[in-house]
Design an enzyme around this catalytic site. Structure first.
Site, PDB file in Angstrom:
ATOM      1  N   ASN A   1      52.089  51.158  12.553  1.00 26.31           N
ATOM      2  CA  ASN A   1      51.968  49.709  12.327  1.00 26.31           C
ATOM      3  C   ASN A   1      51.766  49.386  10.842  1.00 26.31           C
ATOM      4  O   ASN A   1      51.765  48.222  10.453  1.00 26.31           O
ATOM      5  CB  ASN A   1      50.842  49.093  13.169  1.00 26.31           C
ATOM      6  CG  ASN A   1      49.461  49.311  12.567  1.00 26.31           C
ATOM      7  OD1 ASN A   1      49.240  50.282  11.849  1.00 26.31           O
ATOM      8  ND2 ASN A   1      48.545  48.409  12.846  1.00 26.31           N
TER       9      ASN A   1
ATOM     10  N   LYS B   1      57.268  49.555  16.546  1.00 25.62           N
ATOM     11  CA  LYS B   1      56.237  50.508  16.103  1.00 25.62           C
ATOM     12  C   LYS B   1      56.663  51.958  16.309  1.00 25.62           C
ATOM     13  O   LYS B   1      56.337  52.820  15.492  1.00 25.62           O
ATOM     14  CB  LYS B   1      54.908  50.231  16.817  1.00 25.62           C
ATOM     15  CG  LYS B   1      54.248  48.942  16.340  1.00 25.62           C
ATOM     16  CD  LYS B   1      52.902  48.742  16.993  1.00 25.62           C
ATOM     17  CE  LYS B   1      52.308  47.398  16.597  1.00 25.62           C
ATOM     18  NZ  LYS B   1      51.007  47.138  17.197  1.00 25.62           N
TER      19      LYS B   1
ATOM     20  N   ALA C   1      50.322  51.424  29.301  1.00 26.47           N
ATOM     21  CA  ALA C   1      50.690  52.744  28.758  1.00 26.47           C
ATOM     22  C   ALA C   1      51.768  52.590  27.696  1.00 26.47           C
ATOM     23  O   ALA C   1      52.586  53.482  27.496  1.00 26.47           O
ATOM     24  CB  ALA C   1      51.159  53.651  29.897  1.00 26.47           C
ATOM     25  N   GLY C   2      51.754  51.449  27.015  1.00 27.39           N
ATOM     26  CA  GLY C   2      52.707  51.220  25.924  1.00 27.39           C
ATOM     27  C   GLY C   2      52.114  51.688  24.603  1.00 27.39           C
ATOM     28  O   GLY C   2      51.149  52.482  24.573  1.00 27.39           O
TER      29      GLY C   2
ATOM     30  N   THR D   1      55.403  45.434  13.691  1.00 27.54           N
ATOM     31  CA  THR D   1      54.903  45.008  15.004  1.00 27.54           C
ATOM     32  C   THR D   1      56.022  45.106  16.042  1.00 27.54           C
ATOM     33  O   THR D   1      57.097  45.657  15.763  1.00 27.54           O
ATOM     34  CB  THR D   1      54.265  43.601  14.920  1.00 27.54           C
ATOM     35  OG1 THR D   1      53.598  43.325  16.148  1.00 27.54           O
ATOM     36  CG2 THR D   1      55.285  42.517  14.621  1.00 27.54           C
TER      37      THR D   1
HETATM   38  P1  NDP Z   1      54.353  47.561  24.930  1.00 26.12           P
HETATM   39  O1  NDP Z   1      55.545  46.721  25.191  1.00 26.12           O
HETATM   40  O2  NDP Z   1      54.507  48.868  24.235  1.00 26.12           O
HETATM   41  O3  NDP Z   1      53.631  47.891  26.351  1.00 26.12           O
HETATM   42  C1  NDP Z   1      53.462  46.885  27.292  1.00 26.12           C
HETATM   43  C2  NDP Z   1      52.597  47.383  28.442  1.00 26.12           C
HETATM   44  O4  NDP Z   1      52.276  46.266  29.280  1.00 26.12           O
HETATM   45  C3  NDP Z   1      53.266  48.418  29.344  1.00 26.12           C
HETATM   46  O5  NDP Z   1      52.308  49.324  29.794  1.00 26.12           O
HETATM   47  C4  NDP Z   1      53.790  47.545  30.511  1.00 26.12           C
HETATM   48  O6  NDP Z   1      53.913  48.247  31.711  1.00 26.12           O
HETATM   49  C5  NDP Z   1      52.658  46.549  30.627  1.00 26.12           C
HETATM   50  N1  NDP Z   1      53.012  45.264  31.238  1.00 26.12           N
HETATM   51  C6  NDP Z   1      53.864  44.319  30.760  1.00 26.12           C
HETATM   52  N2  NDP Z   1      53.875  43.248  31.578  1.00 26.12           N
HETATM   53  C7  NDP Z   1      53.023  43.518  32.603  1.00 26.12           C
HETATM   54  C8  NDP Z   1      52.618  42.799  33.738  1.00 26.12           C
HETATM   55  N3  NDP Z   1      53.084  41.577  34.014  1.00 26.12           N
HETATM   56  N4  NDP Z   1      51.705  43.351  34.576  1.00 26.12           N
HETATM   57  C9  NDP Z   1      51.215  44.576  34.284  1.00 26.12           C
HETATM   58  N5  NDP Z   1      51.576  45.331  33.235  1.00 26.12           N
HETATM   59  C10 NDP Z   1      52.474  44.798  32.382  1.00 26.12           C
HETATM   60  O7  NDP Z   1      53.319  46.608  24.159  1.00 26.12           O
HETATM   61  P2  NDP Z   1      52.124  47.040  23.190  1.00 26.12           P
HETATM   62  O8  NDP Z   1      51.479  48.229  23.786  1.00 26.12           O
HETATM   63  O9  NDP Z   1      52.583  47.141  21.795  1.00 26.12           O
HETATM   64  O10 NDP Z   1      51.163  45.747  23.259  1.00 26.12           O
HETATM   65  C11 NDP Z   1      50.370  45.497  24.406  1.00 26.12           C
HETATM   66  C12 NDP Z   1      49.461  44.295  24.162  1.00 26.12           C
HETATM   67  O11 NDP Z   1      48.524  44.570  23.129  1.00 26.12           O
HETATM   68  C13 NDP Z   1      50.199  43.016  23.741  1.00 26.12           C
HETATM   69  O12 NDP Z   1      49.586  41.931  24.395  1.00 26.12           O
HETATM   70  C14 NDP Z   1      49.947  42.949  22.251  1.00 26.12           C
HETATM   71  O13 NDP Z   1      49.998  41.610  21.761  1.00 26.12           O
HETATM   72  C15 NDP Z   1      48.531  43.502  22.178  1.00 26.12           C
HETATM   73  N6  NDP Z   1      48.209  44.049  20.840  1.00 26.12           N
HETATM   74  C16 NDP Z   1      47.161  43.475  20.159  1.00 26.12           C
HETATM   75  C17 NDP Z   1      46.801  43.939  18.919  1.00 26.12           C
HETATM   76  C18 NDP Z   1      45.668  43.299  18.211  1.00 26.12           C
HETATM   77  O14 NDP Z   1      45.503  43.560  17.011  1.00 26.12           O
HETATM   78  N7  NDP Z   1      44.836  42.510  18.884  1.00 26.12           N
HETATM   79  C19 NDP Z   1      47.512  45.068  18.285  1.00 26.12           C
HETATM   80  C20 NDP Z   1      48.571  45.635  19.103  1.00 26.12           C
HETATM   81  C21 NDP Z   1      48.901  45.116  20.341  1.00 26.12           C
HETATM   82  P3  NDP Z   1      55.253  49.093  32.076  1.00 26.12           P
HETATM   83  O15 NDP Z   1      55.111  50.413  31.388  1.00 26.12           O
HETATM   84  O16 NDP Z   1      55.226  49.186  33.554  1.00 26.12           O
HETATM   85  O17 NDP Z   1      56.413  48.289  31.565  1.00 26.12           O
END
Ligand code: NDP
Length: 298
Positions: free
Chosen positions: A103, A82, A144-145, A78
């Site tokens: 994952n 990843k 876009a993460g 996690t």
């Molecule tokens: P990453 O760190 O890879 O990506 C984070 C993303 O969130 C980026 O696009 C970032 O934008 C954006 N972001 C962060 N803070 C803000 C904010 N305050 N306002 C707007 N955009 C924001 O994380 P993940 O992609 O791995 O995870 C994303 C979410 O998905 C998390 O909440 C995680 O817990 C959840 N998740 C849930 C799962 C489930 O099984 N339910 C499985 C996997 C993830 P920028 O590019 O500009 O930094």
């Protein structure tokens, strides 16, 4: 126990050790995965242990490889590892390749196979658990993460007329859209560049809810026909779910189901048996409603 002799006749028989699996992340102390896999194991009669490994980036590679080179039969990965995990496996499944994130790691015949079950978990939750159906939907993906990247192909399998990826850092949204262009109509933009027009499905794959924040998007993207889905989950409504309800979204759901479904996919890869997710999801949601500390990490 033999009631006549007072001793257990099976005590001296050799017992095989349980299979060991684990979750590596930083932080992982809030994770529900041991609870979920524990319930799956009990339900399917699998003799296994699931451990948590608090593994900061500097130690991640060596700790996972040590674990999988000894007792570990498989691992979940996690945040924030990843993407790093794609570098340490011998082979990537097509969906892990597409997501550029791992994952789940399976140890098979001395080889490490990296998979990504997040997207499948999301799709199963939307279509099976929540019973949602659309015809040529307009879909908005926020973020876009890693999680957003893994969701694109599953969301395109819903045959959207349009998939818009919006992100705070617009270059990442544009890059993702360009990468998936050949699979469907995909575009990328910044939050303020979104049209003031409603979508059928909005998936929040940002981590904003973890800090109680909501991405700054126009309110016109939501109407009474919109389903809003937050990948984040917690006690009570996440910030995004509360926002969607205030705007009168048709449905507003959080990612508990995705969490359980991605775990079920991993469990099946490791143990060759598909657990029944419904009772686990039910218990989890009931427990989450009672605890005071908000879990947030898979
Ligand atoms: P990453 O760190 O890879 O990506 C984070 C993303 O969130 C980026 O696009 C970032 O934008 C954006 N972001 C962060 N803070 C803000 C904010 N305050 N306002 C707007 N955009 C924001 O994380 P993940 O992609 O791995 O995870 C994303 C979410 O998905 C998390 O909440 C995680 O817990 C959840 N998740 C849930 C799962 C489930 O099984 N339910 C499985 C996997 C993830 P920028 O590019 O500009 O930094």
């Amino acid at each position: 126990m033999n009631p006549l002799s007072g001793s257990d006749p099976s005590a001296d028989l050799p017992r095989s050790a349980p299979s060991v699996y684990g979750l590596f992340g930083h932080p992982v102390h809030h994770s529900w995965s041991p609870f979920i896999h524990g319930m799956f194991a009990k339900q399917t009669g699998q003799d296994m242990i699931y451990r948590l490994f608090e593994s900061p980036p500097a130690r991640f590679r060596s700790e996972v490889l040590t674990f999988l080179g000894s007792e570990g039969q498989g691992a979940n990965i996690t945040l924030p590892h990843k993407q790093a995990a794609t570098e340490l496996v011998n082979e990537l499944t097509p969906r892990a390749q597409m997501a550029d994130a791992v994952n789940t790691i399976v140890r098979r015949d001395g080889s490490l196979i990296g998979d990504n079950t997040d997207g499948a978990g999301l799709l199963t939750d939307l279509t099976s658990n929540l019973g949602l159906k659309w015809s040529a939907p307009r879909i908005l993906l926020l973020g876009a993460g890693g999680a957003a990247r893994g969701a694109i192909e599953p969301l395109l399998s819903l045959k959207p007329v349009k998939l818009v990826i919006a992100n705070r850092t617009v270059t990442k949204a544009s890059k993702l859209a360009a990468e998936f262009q050949d699979l469907g109509w995909v575009s990328g933009c910044e939050f303020s560049g979104l049209p003031d027009r409603s979508f059928d499905l909005i998936v929040n794959a940002t981590s904003a809810s973890l800090r109680g924040e909501v991405p700054l998007i126009p309110i016109g993207v939501v109407d009474s026909g919109t389903t809003c889905y937050d990948m984040a989950y917690g006690v009570g409504d996440t910030a995004f779910v509360a926002w969607a309800k205030r705007l009168g979204a048709g449905r507003a759901e959080q990612g508990w189901g995705m969490l359980v479904e991605q775990a079920a996919e991993a469990f099946e890869l490791w143990r060759g048996v598909r657990p029944d997710t419904a009772p686990v999801l039910q218990v989890l949601q009931a427990r989450a409603a009672r605890v005071t500390d908000s879990p947030s990490s898979d």
